[in-house]
Design a protein around this motif. Structure first.
Motif, short mmCIF file in Angstrom:
data_model
loop_
_atom_site.label_atom_id
_atom_site.label_comp_id
_atom_site.label_asym_id
_atom_site.label_seq_id
_atom_site.Cartn_x
_atom_site.Cartn_y
_atom_site.Cartn_z
N VAL A 8 0.84 -1.20 0.00
CA VAL A 8 0.00 0.00 0.00
C VAL A 8 0.88 1.25 0.00
N LEU A 9 1.94 1.23 0.81
CA LEU A 9 2.85 2.37 0.85
C LEU A 9 3.51 2.59 -0.51
N LEU A 10 3.90 1.51 -1.14
CA LEU A 10 4.52 1.64 -2.46
C LEU A 10 3.53 2.20 -3.48
N TRP A 11 2.26 1.80 -3.37
CA TRP A 11 1.24 2.34 -4.26
C TRP A 11 1.05 3.84 -4.03
N LEU A 12 1.02 4.26 -2.77
CA LEU A 12 0.87 5.68 -2.48
C LEU A 12 2.03 6.49 -3.03
N VAL A 13 3.24 5.99 -2.83
CA VAL A 13 4.42 6.67 -3.36
C VAL A 13 4.38 6.67 -4.89
N MET A 83 8.91 14.39 13.27
CA MET A 83 9.28 14.94 14.58
C MET A 83 8.16 14.76 15.60
N VAL A 84 6.91 14.93 15.18
CA VAL A 84 5.80 14.74 16.11
C VAL A 84 5.73 13.28 16.56
N LEU A 85 5.90 12.36 15.61
CA LEU A 85 5.89 10.94 15.99
C LEU A 85 7.03 10.61 16.94
N MET A 86 8.19 11.16 16.69
CA MET A 86 9.33 10.92 17.58
C MET A 86 9.09 11.55 18.95
N ALA A 87 8.48 12.72 18.99
CA ALA A 87 8.20 13.37 20.27
C ALA A 87 7.19 12.57 21.08
N LEU A 88 6.30 11.86 20.42
CA LEU A 88 5.32 11.03 21.10
C LEU A 88 5.86 9.62 21.38
N SER A 89 7.13 9.41 21.11
CA SER A 89 7.82 8.12 21.33
C SER A 89 7.24 6.99 20.48
N PHE A 90 6.76 7.32 19.29
CA PHE A 90 6.33 6.30 18.35
C PHE A 90 7.52 5.94 17.46
N ASP A 91 7.52 4.73 17.00
CA ASP A 91 8.55 4.29 16.08
C ASP A 91 8.15 4.74 14.67
N ALA A 92 8.86 5.68 14.14
CA ALA A 92 8.49 6.25 12.83
C ALA A 92 9.54 5.90 11.79
N SER A 93 9.07 5.64 10.58
CA SER A 93 9.99 5.40 9.47
C SER A 93 9.83 6.51 8.45
N LEU A 94 10.92 6.84 7.79
CA LEU A 94 10.85 7.91 6.78
C LEU A 94 10.01 7.48 5.58
N ILE A 95 10.02 6.19 5.24
CA ILE A 95 9.19 5.74 4.12
C ILE A 95 7.71 5.91 4.45
N GLY A 96 7.36 5.71 5.72
CA GLY A 96 5.98 5.95 6.14
C GLY A 96 5.60 7.41 6.01
N MET A 97 6.51 8.28 6.41
CA MET A 97 6.24 9.71 6.29
C MET A 97 6.21 10.12 4.82
N LEU A 98 7.02 9.45 4.00
CA LEU A 98 7.00 9.72 2.56
C LEU A 98 5.66 9.33 1.95
N ALA A 99 4.99 8.34 2.55
CA ALA A 99 3.67 7.93 2.06
C ALA A 99 2.58 8.87 2.54
N ILE A 100 2.73 9.44 3.73
CA ILE A 100 1.69 10.32 4.27
C ILE A 100 1.78 11.72 3.64
#
Length: 184
Positions: A8-13, A83-100
């Motif tokens: 799904v992420l690849l489709w969004l990108v 940065m918001v995800l990191m501040a909330l202590s969530f595990d964030a990936s840049l590819i995920g942010m690239l999809a959002i």
């Protein structure tokens, strides 16, 4: 084997890349002329818009500047969510942010209400579910991002208002307060 969420992420990108390529094609390929329908007011305005767009396209430096600004805006969206995800202590990936990021940029096209309230939050919440977060997590991230955006606009808007209101008027080149005192 590729997982469903990664697919799904690849489709969004991929959709975002296709939209970027289509935009580049609009810049490179000349738009068709519809001069034969100019007698109708709507088509006259469309033809006039196409001519103005072609004038803008002829300035390559302006086009490159606009594209670079849009890339910077997309990177800013991506960085803010990361940065918001990191501040909330969530595990964030840049590819995920690239999809959002494309979803957020595309949600700006849907302006049903001023400032796109609730639409961006819904889009980000839905996008966050695609990368493994809950809707509540996505809503929290989008709300924090909205508050940061509004605070920035409020602070910078107030500063620019004060700066330009009480300094030289940009349009007339005069200070409106001093000019009114002189005229009285």
């Amino acid at each position: 084997m590729i997982e469903t969420k990664e697919l799904v992420l690849l489709w969004l990108v991929a959709i975002y890349v296709v939209l970027v390529c289509a935009s580049v094609c609009l810049i490179i390929v000349p738009l068709p002329r519809i001069n034969f329908l100019k007698r109708y007011r709507l088509f006259s305005k469309v033809s006039e818009s196409i001519n103005k767009f072609d004038e803008i396209k002829s300035d390559k430096r302006l086009i490159v500047s606009l594209i670079l600004i849009q890339v910077a805006i997309s990177l800013a969206f991506m960085s803010r969510y990361y940065m918001v995800l990191m501040a909330l202590s969530f595990d964030a990936s840049l590819i995920g942010m690239l999809a959002i990021t494309p979803l957020t940029v595309l949600s700006n096209l849907i302006n049903l209400i001023p400032a796109n309230f609730a639409i961006r939050e819904a889009v980000v919440s839905g996008g966050m579910t695609l990368i493994g977060y809950t809707i509540n997590d996505g809503l929290l991230v989008a709300s924090i991002d909205r508050v940061v955006l509004l605070a920035t606009i409020l602070i910078l808007g107030t500063w620019f208002f004060i700066k330009f209101r009480y300094s030289a008027n940009l349009v007339a080149g005069t200070n409106t307060i001093e000019t009114s005192r002189i005229n009285d």
